[in-house]
Design a protein around this motif. Sequence first.
Motif, PDB file in Angstrom:
ATOM      1  N   ALA A   1       0.827  -1.208   0.000  1.00  0.00           N
ATOM      2  CA  ALA A   1       0.000   0.000   0.000  1.00  0.00           C
ATOM      3  C   ALA A   1       0.863   1.261   0.000  1.00  0.00           C
ATOM      4  CB  ALA A   1      -0.935  -0.009   1.207  1.00  0.00           C
ATOM      5  N   SER A   2       1.906   1.276   0.801  1.00  0.00           N
ATOM      6  CA  SER A   2       2.798   2.435   0.824  1.00  0.00           C
ATOM      7  C   SER A   2       3.529   2.594  -0.500  1.00  0.00           C
ATOM      8  CB  SER A   2       3.815   2.314   1.959  1.00  0.00           C
ATOM      9  OG  SER A   2       3.159   2.374   3.206  1.00  0.00           O
ATOM     10  N   GLY A   3       3.938   1.482  -1.088  1.00  0.00           N
ATOM     11  CA  GLY A   3       4.568   1.529  -2.410  1.00  0.00           C
ATOM     12  C   GLY A   3       3.633   2.128  -3.446  1.00  0.00           C
TER      13      GLY A   3
ATOM     14  N   ARG B   1      -2.834  21.293  -6.836  1.00  0.00           N
ATOM     15  CA  ARG B   1      -2.394  20.118  -7.602  1.00  0.00           C
ATOM     16  C   ARG B   1      -1.684  19.103  -6.710  1.00  0.00           C
ATOM     17  NH1 ARG B   1      -1.152  21.258 -13.778  1.00  0.00           N
ATOM     18  NH2 ARG B   1      -2.792  22.773 -14.137  1.00  0.00           N
ATOM     19  N   ILE B   2      -0.914  19.582  -5.755  1.00  0.00           N
ATOM     20  CA  ILE B   2      -0.236  18.674  -4.823  1.00  0.00           C
ATOM     21  C   ILE B   2      -1.251  17.958  -3.950  1.00  0.00           C
ATOM     22  CG2 ILE B   2       1.295  18.595  -2.820  1.00  0.00           C
ATOM     23  CD1 ILE B   2       2.946  20.804  -4.205  1.00  0.00           C
ATOM     24  N   LEU B   3      -2.260  18.702  -3.478  1.00  0.00           N
ATOM     25  CA  LEU B   3      -3.322  18.077  -2.679  1.00  0.00           C
ATOM     26  C   LEU B   3      -4.111  17.063  -3.491  1.00  0.00           C
ATOM     27  CD1 LEU B   3      -4.628  21.144  -0.670  1.00  0.00           C
ATOM     28  CD2 LEU B   3      -3.482  19.130   0.251  1.00  0.00           C
ATOM     29  N   PHE B   4      -4.380  17.387  -4.748  1.00  0.00           N
ATOM     30  CA  PHE B   4      -5.090  16.457  -5.622  1.00  0.00           C
ATOM     31  C   PHE B   4      -4.285  15.174  -5.808  1.00  0.00           C
ATOM     32  CE2 PHE B   4      -5.861  14.776  -9.917  1.00  0.00           C
ATOM     33  CZ  PHE B   4      -7.214  14.458  -9.799  1.00  0.00           C
ATOM     34  N   ALA B   5      -2.995  15.316  -6.093  1.00  0.00           N
ATOM     35  CA  ALA B   5      -2.121  14.150  -6.277  1.00  0.00           C
ATOM     36  C   ALA B   5      -2.065  13.319  -5.000  1.00  0.00           C
ATOM     37  CB  ALA B   5      -0.714  14.589  -6.692  1.00  0.00           C
ATOM     38  N   GLY B   6      -1.950  13.965  -3.860  1.00  0.00           N
ATOM     39  CA  GLY B   6      -1.902  13.255  -2.589  1.00  0.00           C
ATOM     40  C   GLY B   6      -3.211  12.554  -2.271  1.00  0.00           C
ATOM     41  N   GLY B   7      -4.319  13.218  -2.536  1.00  0.00           N
ATOM     42  CA  GLY B   7      -5.627  12.609  -2.284  1.00  0.00           C
ATOM     43  C   GLY B   7      -5.880  11.399  -3.149  1.00  0.00           C
ATOM     44  N   LEU B   8      -5.569  11.518  -4.431  1.00  0.00           N
ATOM     45  CA  LEU B   8      -5.761  10.391  -5.339  1.00  0.00           C
ATOM     46  C   LEU B   8      -4.807   9.253  -5.002  1.00  0.00           C
ATOM     47  CD1 LEU B   8      -7.767   9.951  -7.556  1.00  0.00           C
ATOM     48  CD2 LEU B   8      -6.105  10.754  -9.202  1.00  0.00           C
ATOM     49  N   ALA B   9      -3.593   9.583  -4.616  1.00  0.00           N
ATOM     50  CA  ALA B   9      -2.634   8.556  -4.201  1.00  0.00           C
ATOM     51  C   ALA B   9      -3.147   7.829  -2.962  1.00  0.00           C
ATOM     52  CB  ALA B   9      -1.267   9.180  -3.930  1.00  0.00           C
ATOM     53  N   GLY B  10      -3.790   8.550  -2.054  1.00  0.00           N
ATOM     54  CA  GLY B  10      -4.373   7.925  -0.876  1.00  0.00           C
ATOM     55  C   GLY B  10      -5.475   6.945  -1.227  1.00  0.00           C
ATOM     56  N   ILE B  11      -6.274   7.285  -2.228  1.00  0.00           N
ATOM     57  CA  ILE B  11      -7.320   6.370  -2.691  1.00  0.00           C
ATOM     58  C   ILE B  11      -6.690   5.092  -3.226  1.00  0.00           C
ATOM     59  CG2 ILE B  11      -9.104   6.026  -4.445  1.00  0.00           C
ATOM     60  CD1 ILE B  11      -9.758   9.048  -4.094  1.00  0.00           C
ATOM     61  N   PHE B  12      -5.658   5.221  -4.039  1.00  0.00           N
ATOM     62  CA  PHE B  12      -4.970   4.046  -4.579  1.00  0.00           C
ATOM     63  C   PHE B  12      -4.309   3.236  -3.461  1.00  0.00           C
ATOM     64  CE2 PHE B  12      -5.643   6.196  -8.525  1.00  0.00           C
ATOM     65  CZ  PHE B  12      -5.697   5.187  -9.470  1.00  0.00           C
ATOM     66  N   ASN B  13      -3.775   3.928  -2.455  1.00  0.00           N
ATOM     67  CA  ASN B  13      -3.182   3.262  -1.296  1.00  0.00           C
ATOM     68  C   ASN B  13      -4.203   2.349  -0.652  1.00  0.00           C
ATOM     69  OD1 ASN B  13      -2.874   2.933   1.633  1.00  0.00           O
ATOM     70  ND2 ASN B  13      -1.124   4.265   1.492  1.00  0.00           N
ATOM     71  N   TRP B  14      -5.380   2.879  -0.348  1.00  0.00           N
ATOM     72  CA  TRP B  14      -6.382   2.075   0.350  1.00  0.00           C
ATOM     73  C   TRP B  14      -6.998   1.018  -0.548  1.00  0.00           C
ATOM     74  CZ3 TRP B  14      -6.485   0.931   5.063  1.00  0.00           C
ATOM     75  CH2 TRP B  14      -5.913   1.796   5.986  1.00  0.00           C
ATOM     76  N   ALA B  15      -7.035   1.235  -1.853  1.00  0.00           N
ATOM     77  CA  ALA B  15      -7.523   0.188  -2.756  1.00  0.00           C
ATOM     78  C   ALA B  15      -6.642  -1.052  -2.657  1.00  0.00           C
ATOM     79  CB  ALA B  15      -7.559   0.707  -4.194  1.00  0.00           C
ATOM     80  N   VAL B  16      -5.350  -0.842  -2.429  1.00  0.00           N
ATOM     81  CA  VAL B  16      -4.412  -1.952  -2.267  1.00  0.00           C
ATOM     82  C   VAL B  16      -4.433  -2.468  -0.827  1.00  0.00           C
ATOM     83  CG1 VAL B  16      -1.941  -2.535  -2.290  1.00  0.00           C
ATOM     84  CG2 VAL B  16      -2.930  -1.220  -4.159  1.00  0.00           C
ATOM     85  N   ALA B  17      -4.646  -1.585   0.133  1.00  0.00           N
ATOM     86  CA  ALA B  17      -4.529  -1.957   1.549  1.00  0.00           C
ATOM     87  C   ALA B  17      -5.769  -2.636   2.125  1.00  0.00           C
ATOM     88  CB  ALA B  17      -4.216  -0.714   2.381  1.00  0.00           C
TER      89      ALA B  17
END
Length: 93
Positions: A10-12, A39-55
């Motif tokens: 998930a972190s990866g 844009r940084i917040l958007f990237a971080g938020g979307l990355a968090g969604i992908f993190n939890w999709a894996v986690a």
Amino acid sequence: MLTLMRDVPASGMDFMTYEWLKNILTPEGKSVNDLSAARILFAGGLAGIFNWAVAIPPDVLKSHFQTAPPGKYPSGFRDVLRELIREEGVASL
């Protein structure tokens, strides 16, 4: 062990997606350091969604294992996985 099975991939995914999105969102000829806060917040938020999709799938296994009575799952997470899929289907993960 179950926490590592959740957190490492998930972190990866989180860091990989965050860096990839920052590069995608950087205008041509600009530096990633020039990105706006939005844009940084958007990237971080979307990355968090992908993190939890894996986690989430390994987190479900970990939670079931941790809350089970002692000895219910002698083979560990494999028993949890088999039981969850048998009783609730793959969508339970």
